[in-house]
Scaffold this motif. Sequence first.
Motif, PDB file in Angstrom:
ATOM      1  N   UNK A  57      -5.810   0.974  -8.967  1.00 22.80           N
ATOM      2  CA  UNK A  57      -5.122   0.249 -10.030  1.00 22.80           C
ATOM      3  C   UNK A  57      -3.739   0.819 -10.246  1.00 22.80           C
ATOM      4  N   UNK A  58      -2.911   0.121 -11.001  1.00 21.19           N
ATOM      5  CA  UNK A  58      -1.553   0.617 -11.232  1.00 21.19           C
ATOM      6  C   UNK A  58      -1.570   1.926 -12.015  1.00 21.19           C
ATOM      7  N   UNK A  59      -0.650   2.820 -11.696  1.00 26.71           N
ATOM      8  CA  UNK A  59      -0.593   4.085 -12.434  1.00 26.71           C
ATOM      9  C   UNK A  59      -0.117   3.842 -13.862  1.00 26.71           C
ATOM     10  N   UNK A  60      -0.596   4.669 -14.757  1.00 29.41           N
ATOM     11  CA  UNK A  60      -0.202   4.530 -16.158  1.00 29.41           C
ATOM     12  C   UNK A  60       1.238   4.992 -16.343  1.00 29.41           C
ATOM     13  N   UNK A  68       3.033   0.861  -5.005  1.00 28.12           N
ATOM     14  CA  UNK A  68       3.433  -0.361  -4.304  1.00 28.12           C
ATOM     15  C   UNK A  68       3.310  -0.166  -2.790  1.00 28.12           C
ATOM     16  N   UNK A  69       3.645   1.023  -2.300  1.00 31.69           N
ATOM     17  CA  UNK A  69       3.491   1.309  -0.869  1.00 31.69           C
ATOM     18  C   UNK A  69       2.026   1.275  -0.454  1.00 31.69           C
ATOM     19  N   UNK A  70       1.144   1.813  -1.310  1.00 32.34           N
ATOM     20  CA  UNK A  70      -0.296   1.771  -1.016  1.00 32.34           C
ATOM     21  C   UNK A  70      -0.774   0.323  -0.906  1.00 32.34           C
ATOM     22  N   UNK A  71      -0.348  -0.510  -1.846  1.00 33.83           N
ATOM     23  CA  UNK A  71      -0.762  -1.917  -1.813  1.00 33.83           C
ATOM     24  C   UNK A  71      -0.248  -2.623  -0.564  1.00 33.83           C
ATOM     25  N   UNK A  72       0.977  -2.314  -0.174  1.00 32.10           N
ATOM     26  CA  UNK A  72       1.531  -2.911   1.041  1.00 32.10           C
ATOM     27  C   UNK A  72       0.720  -2.487   2.263  1.00 32.10           C
ATOM     28  N   UNK A  73       0.288  -1.226   2.292  1.00 36.38           N
ATOM     29  CA  UNK A  73      -0.528  -0.733   3.399  1.00 36.38           C
ATOM     30  C   UNK A  73      -1.875  -1.438   3.437  1.00 36.38           C
ATOM     31  N   UNK A  74      -2.494  -1.601   2.267  1.00 33.64           N
ATOM     32  CA  UNK A  74      -3.777  -2.313   2.191  1.00 33.64           C
ATOM     33  C   UNK A  74      -3.601  -3.750   2.658  1.00 33.64           C
ATOM     34  N   UNK A  75      -2.544  -4.394   2.199  1.00 34.68           N
ATOM     35  CA  UNK A  75      -2.305  -5.793   2.581  1.00 34.68           C
ATOM     36  C   UNK A  75      -2.164  -5.917   4.095  1.00 34.68           C
ATOM     37  N   UNK A  76      -1.455  -4.993   4.705  1.00 36.10           N
ATOM     38  CA  UNK A  76      -1.245  -5.021   6.154  1.00 36.10           C
ATOM     39  C   UNK A  76      -2.535  -4.724   6.917  1.00 36.10           C
ATOM     40  N   UNK A  77      -3.275  -3.712   6.469  1.00 36.19           N
ATOM     41  CA  UNK A  77      -4.476  -3.284   7.188  1.00 36.19           C
ATOM     42  C   UNK A  77      -5.663  -4.213   6.974  1.00 36.19           C
TER      43      UNK A  77
END
Length: 91
Positions: A57-60, A68-77
């Motif tokens: 989840x988003x950091x507080x 955002x980089x983690x989400x981009x990695x998940x989206x790609x993988x």
Amino acid sequence: MTRHQLLTEARASAAALRALGLRPGERVALAAGDPRPFVRTFLGALWAGLVPVPVPGPPILGRRGGWAEQLATVREAARPAGWWSTAPSRS
């Protein structure tokens, strides 16, 4: 929460995800934030035959760039067909 309540909520989440046009076998990214809706939706995804892909989840405070980089990695993988945070959505 009783098992019956959890099952009822999971079935409702499954219906909401299916209403987006997600089909069995497709991946759906689930933001792990508040545990109750996360668990309900994770189980709903399984109930709908989807493959849940938990993402942080988003950091507080701070570190939004790293998140955002983690989400981009998940989206790609994982290439999820849908994303869920507070409400489900189709990618």
